[in-house]
Design a protein around this motif. Structure first.
Motif, mmCIF file in Angstrom:
data_model
loop_
_atom_site.group_PDB
_atom_site.id
_atom_site.type_symbol
_atom_site.label_atom_id
_atom_site.label_comp_id
_atom_site.label_asym_id
_atom_site.label_seq_id
_atom_site.Cartn_x
_atom_site.Cartn_y
_atom_site.Cartn_z
ATOM 1 N N ASP A 1 36.053 16.914 38.785
ATOM 2 C CA ASP A 1 36.914 16.677 37.620
ATOM 3 C C ASP A 1 36.089 16.287 36.398
ATOM 4 N N PHE A 2 34.946 15.682 36.611
ATOM 5 C CA PHE A 2 34.072 15.202 35.548
ATOM 6 C C PHE A 2 32.668 15.728 35.794
ATOM 7 N N GLY A 3 31.786 15.476 34.859
ATOM 8 C CA GLY A 3 30.372 15.679 35.077
ATOM 9 C C GLY A 3 29.737 14.332 35.375
ATOM 10 N N ALA A 4 28.530 14.340 35.908
ATOM 11 C CA ALA A 4 27.805 13.096 36.167
ATOM 12 C C ALA A 4 26.355 13.282 35.780
ATOM 13 N N GLU A 5 25.828 12.294 35.039
ATOM 14 C CA GLU A 5 24.434 12.321 34.578
ATOM 15 C C GLU A 5 23.764 11.005 34.915
ATOM 16 N N PHE B 1 26.010 16.588 38.656
ATOM 17 C CA PHE B 1 26.954 17.688 38.845
ATOM 18 C C PHE B 1 27.724 17.905 37.548
ATOM 19 N N GLU B 2 28.303 19.095 37.417
ATOM 20 C CA GLU B 2 29.064 19.480 36.230
ATOM 21 C C GLU B 2 30.540 19.619 36.575
ATOM 22 N N VAL C 1 24.717 5.724 36.504
ATOM 23 C CA VAL C 1 25.234 7.081 36.341
ATOM 24 C C VAL C 1 26.387 7.034 35.347
ATOM 25 N N SER C 2 26.418 8.010 34.447
ATOM 26 C CA SER C 2 27.525 8.151 33.508
ATOM 27 C C SER C 2 28.416 9.294 33.961
ATOM 28 N N LEU C 3 29.722 9.024 34.079
ATOM 29 C CA LEU C 3 30.688 10.092 34.300
ATOM 30 C C LEU C 3 31.086 10.605 32.929
ATOM 31 N N THR C 4 31.041 11.908 32.746
ATOM 32 C CA THR C 4 31.278 12.483 31.426
ATOM 33 C C THR C 4 32.411 13.499 31.469
ATOM 34 N N GLN C 5 33.028 13.660 30.323
ATOM 35 C CA GLN C 5 34.079 14.652 30.141
ATOM 36 C C GLN C 5 33.758 15.421 28.873
ATOM 37 N N SER C 6 33.864 16.733 28.935
ATOM 38 C CA SER C 6 33.642 17.544 27.735
ATOM 39 C C SER C 6 34.893 17.506 26.881
#
Length: 151
Positions: A87-91, A35-36, A52-57
């Motif tokens: 709130d975050f993205g997930a990859e 998800f984005e 899974v990595s939680l990401t922030q732009s």
């Protein structure tokens, strides 16, 4: 520091059984966007295997990993809170297998079974508290490294 808890094992057995009856098994290939940030949060996952990595732009056009999740971890809590946006993205950092739960079904079950609702919200709150402490620790480490580097 709070101890890391796993959502499904934190729930009492009768509530866990009712919740897992709603689960659907899903998988994501390595590098898949699950998800984005800012997308609609209408489901959540419990990771069975993989990472899974939680990401922030971060401007300009950079993505930073803010947390890594693995087996047993809850992925997603924004479905519980308005405005129901991530709130975050997930990859997927590696191939991932997970249990997927639709928010509308889980929220309806919580209305039907208040004990489950309370246990679920308490468990999610404990998970969030632990992750907040971990993030705080990481920020403090980064700040200390930054200060040492600028002296």
């Amino acid at each position: 520091m709070t101890k890391a808890i796993k959502l499904l094992t934190a729930l009492p057995p009768p509530q866990r059984a009712r919740l897992t009856a709603l689960a659907r098994e899903v998988s994501f290939p390595e590098d898949a966007a699950i998800f984005e940030a800012e997308g609609p949060a209408d489901r959540f996952w419990v990771i069975r295997s993989g990472a899974v990595s939680l990401t922030q732009s971060v401007p300009p056009a950079q993505r930073v990993t803010v947390a890594s999740l693995g087996a047993g971890d809850l992925l997603g809590w924004s479905w519980l809170f308005p405005p129901y946006r991530w709130d975050f993205g997930a990859e997927a950092f590696s191939p991932v297998r997970a249990y997927e739960f639709r928010a509308d079904q889980v929220l309806a079950l919580c209305d039907e079974d208040p004990r489950l609702g309370l246990a679920l919200v308490r468990s999610v709150a404990e998970i969030l508290a632990h992750r907040l402490e971990m993030t705080r620790g990481q920020l403090m480490e980064q700040y200390a490294l930054h200060r040492r580097g600028s002296l």
